[in-house]
Write an enzyme that holds these catalytic residues in place. Structure first.
Site, PDB file in Angstrom:
ATOM      1  N   HIS A 264     -15.001   0.202   2.589  1.00  0.00           N
ATOM      2  CA  HIS A 264     -14.842   1.508   3.205  1.00  0.00           C
ATOM      3  C   HIS A 264     -15.990   2.457   2.903  1.00  0.00           C
ATOM      4  CE1 HIS A 264     -10.586   0.097   3.225  1.00  0.00           C
ATOM      5  NE2 HIS A 264     -10.481   0.871   4.278  1.00  0.00           N
TER       6      HIS A 264
ATOM      7  N   SER B 176       0.801  -1.234   0.000  1.00  0.00           N
ATOM      8  CA  SER B 176       0.000   0.000   0.000  1.00  0.00           C
ATOM      9  C   SER B 176       0.827   1.274   0.000  1.00  0.00           C
ATOM     10  CB  SER B 176      -0.947  -0.003   1.209  1.00  0.00           C
ATOM     11  OG  SER B 176      -1.942  -0.991   1.042  1.00  0.00           O
TER      12      SER B 176
ATOM     13  N   CYS C 264      -7.636   2.452   1.212  1.00  0.00           N
ATOM     14  CA  CYS C 264      -8.662   1.712   0.481  1.00  0.00           C
ATOM     15  C   CYS C 264      -8.105   1.165  -0.836  1.00  0.00           C
ATOM     16  CB  CYS C 264      -9.854   2.638   0.199  1.00  0.00           C
ATOM     17  SG  CYS C 264     -11.133   1.858  -0.804  1.00  0.00           S
TER      18      CYS C 264
END
Length: 608
Positions: free
Chosen positions: A360, A318, A373
């Protein structure tokens, strides 16, 4: 008949005279050639037989931290040596001194091999690091044991030991290949820097060796000293690291199997600490590492000899969303646009999951960053395409070395459609773009690259060249990366909320002092694919899996939020979630960094 015999005799006499004359001519010609054409050569050889050069190895420079505190020092040590030409019974002498020195069978065998290889006038090392008690016993038998001597040498004391082993490196005897390039390196006792700073800056730290010319007789025995050139010690070398911070990092990561961490000053590019775990003891190499110790190091699956900060290549996970956000903004995506995250995205018949199973909800770009997300960035990746993502990634250093002054740096990797077609013989698919968006698929980065990327964004979009040598004077001006300042500002503000916002993935890792508060990005890189059966049955927590199947935890951060000055990275192999392992460690490092730098800078100003 008599006349015939006399004629025959005269012929033989003439032939003999001819051959004698021929031999004499050949001798004269040969002498002429030797004395005229080869006189310099043989004069040189005769001089070499008459004289011997003895090397005086220079003392290496100390290695200091940025404040002048010693990190590596020279220490006095003693060793026992034997000179064959002065010993009448070498084998008996070695056996006699063996109990005093505690020599093992393998050590004695090695000594005899060295004796066979070395000239009789050259000393052979029997034992390094001998004690005062051993010295006293040898000196007591000095008259009975001719040819056996004790001598003082300089060794290295690595103060931080394994906590800075990858950063500092070590010194050791040169290899056979290295000795071929420099004859002085074949002399017993020669040492050179290897790996780390010791190896990279060998030319600055090693000093200049001295030499002593002595006259010897035909047996090689010294008659008199002819000429001496004293050695010149190496210069003290100043590192950019803070010794206390490096030591703190060593203790912080000591309980964990395999990890990497570093802190950098984003204004100057100075590395303030750098640690790779597990480390190794540099002292093992000084006198030649034992074969058993070497086998253990090489056989260790945790790779203690690899500097994971510069050579470990991991999926950025991420953390790659930082690049995605900048690529999206450059492509014209509005940061206010909201995208629905139900917990997955369908692409054809394939379902791409978000790490948050329940999703989310509707999130904009800032929320997608600090809440991490996946679905938001899946959708954005489909819209802007692979080329925009890869271009931004390469602009921020993915796939390129940072240029740090350490040997062994890896460049990381990011694939493009051309690479996949050429190497894999396959077409690039939308799924490849989607996985690239969250730092999986064909993307690898070193921890150093992650930290430098974070630093370049936190300093406003200027290129950083990380270094460990402390440069005197004003830091050179940093070139711009050509990023839009407003885009950079937006990303930094969003990453600050990763910690300050209650819904941020690293909210639990806040620094208590508001002026030291950090921002950053959590990352959890999968090391295995989760099957549909597992998802339906319930994915097991990371701690429930065998260690080697757990995810790799990552966090890259900066501090302080209001005016960023430092960036840090932590990668914990198979330590689970970035939010639970890596983020707290970066918090501790950045908090300690700011405390130490503020305190020591103040002391330096007061003493100036």
């Amino acid at each position: 008949m008599a006349q015939h015999n006399q004629s025959s005799f005269m012929q033989r006499l003439l032939w003999i005279a001819f051959f004698q004359g021929l031999v004499l001519v050949i001798i004269v010609i040969r002498l002429f050639v030797l004395q005229v054409f080869y006189s310099d050569r043989y004069k040189s050889l005769a001089e070499e037989n008459r004289t011997r050069l003895r090397v005086q190895f220079a003392q290496r420079g100390h290695i200091l931290d940025r404040w002048g505190e010693p990190v590596v020092k020279n220490v006095e040590t003693f060793r026992a040596v034997i000179v064959q030409e002065n010993s009448t019974q070498t084998k008996e002498l070695i056996n006699a001194v063996r109990p005093i020195l505690g020599l093992k069978d393998e050590e004695v065998e090695k000594i005899f091999r060295e004796i066979k290889k070395r000239p009789r006038f050259m000393p052979v090392i029997l034992k390094n690091n001998i004690t005062w008690d051993q010295i006293a016993k040898i000196e007591l038998h000095a008259l009975d044991w001719p040819g056996l001597y004790t001598e003082e040498i300089r060794a290295r004391n690595y103060i931080l030991k394994d906590s800075a082993s990858h950063l500092i490196g070590y010194i050791s005897s040169p290899s056979v290949e290295e000795s071929k390039t420099n004859k002085l390196l074949s002399i017993p006792g020669a040492k050179i820097g290897k790996n780390g700073i010791e190896g990279f800056y060998e030319g600055e730290i090693q000093g200049v060796n001295g030499q002593k010319s002595v006259e010897v007789n035909a047996r090689g025995r010294v008659i008199r000293e002819l000429e001496t050139m004293d050695s010149r010690p190496g210069k003290d070398f100043k590192l950019s690291i803070d010794r206390d911070l490096q030591e703190y990092a060593g203790k912080l990561f000591a309980p964990y199997k395999s990890s990497a961490a570093a802190v950098i000053d984003i204004e100057t590019g100075e590395i303030l600490c750098l640690i790779s775990q597990p480390g190794y003891d540099p002292h093992l190499f000084f006198n030649g590492i034992r074969s058993q110790d070497w086998k253990e190091l090489m056989g260790n699956s945790l790779a203690p000899m690899i500097n994971k900060v510069i050579s470990g290549q991991y999926s950025p996970g991420s953390a790659f969303k930082i690049i995605m956000a900048l690529a999206a903004l450059k492509a014209g995506v509005s940061p206010d646009e909201k995208i629905q995250c139900p917990g997955y995205m369908m692409l054809g018949n394939h379902r791409f999951h978000c790490w948050r199973h329940e999703g989310h909800g509707r999130v904009n770009m800032a929320e997608a960053l600090f809440r991490s997300c996946d679905v938001y960035f899946y959708q954005i990746a489909r819209r802007i395409g692979a080329e925009a993502i890869i271009d931004m990634a390469r602009k921020l250093g993915v796939g390129s070395k940072t240029g740090i002054d350490l040997p062994g740096e890896k460049s990381g990797f990011i694939a493009d459609p051309d690479w996949k077609k050429r190497i894999r013989k396959e077409e690039w698919r939308v799924g490849d773009t989607v996985l690239t968006a969250i730092g999986q698929a064909y993307v690898l980065m070193t921890p150093l690259q992650l930290m430098v990327m974070m630093g370049e964004i936190a300093n406003g979009g200027y290129k950083i060249t990380p270094h460990l040598k402390l440069e005197e004077g004003e830091a050179p001006k940093k070139p711009s990366l050509g990023l839009d300042p407003e885009h950079v500002k937006f990303v930094i503000e969003s990453l600050a909320k990763t910690v300050t916002d209650p819904t941020g993935t690293a909210h639990g890792s806040r620094i208590k002092k508001p002026e030291y508060q950090m921002g950053g990005k959590t990352s959890t890189a999968q090391v295995r694919r989760i099957s549909m059966q597992e998802r339906e049955a319930g994915v097991r927590e990371s701690h429930q899996l065998p260690w080697h199947l757990r995810d790799t935890a990552e966090f890259v951060g900066f501090a302080p939020i209001d005016k960023p000055r430092y960036a840090a990275v932590v990668v914990g192999e198979h330590e689970g979630w970035g939010s639970s392992f890596a983020a707290p460690k970066v918090r501790d490092l950045l908090n300690k960094t700011q405390e130490l730098m503020a305190l020591k800078s103040k002391k330096q100003e007061e003493s100036a």
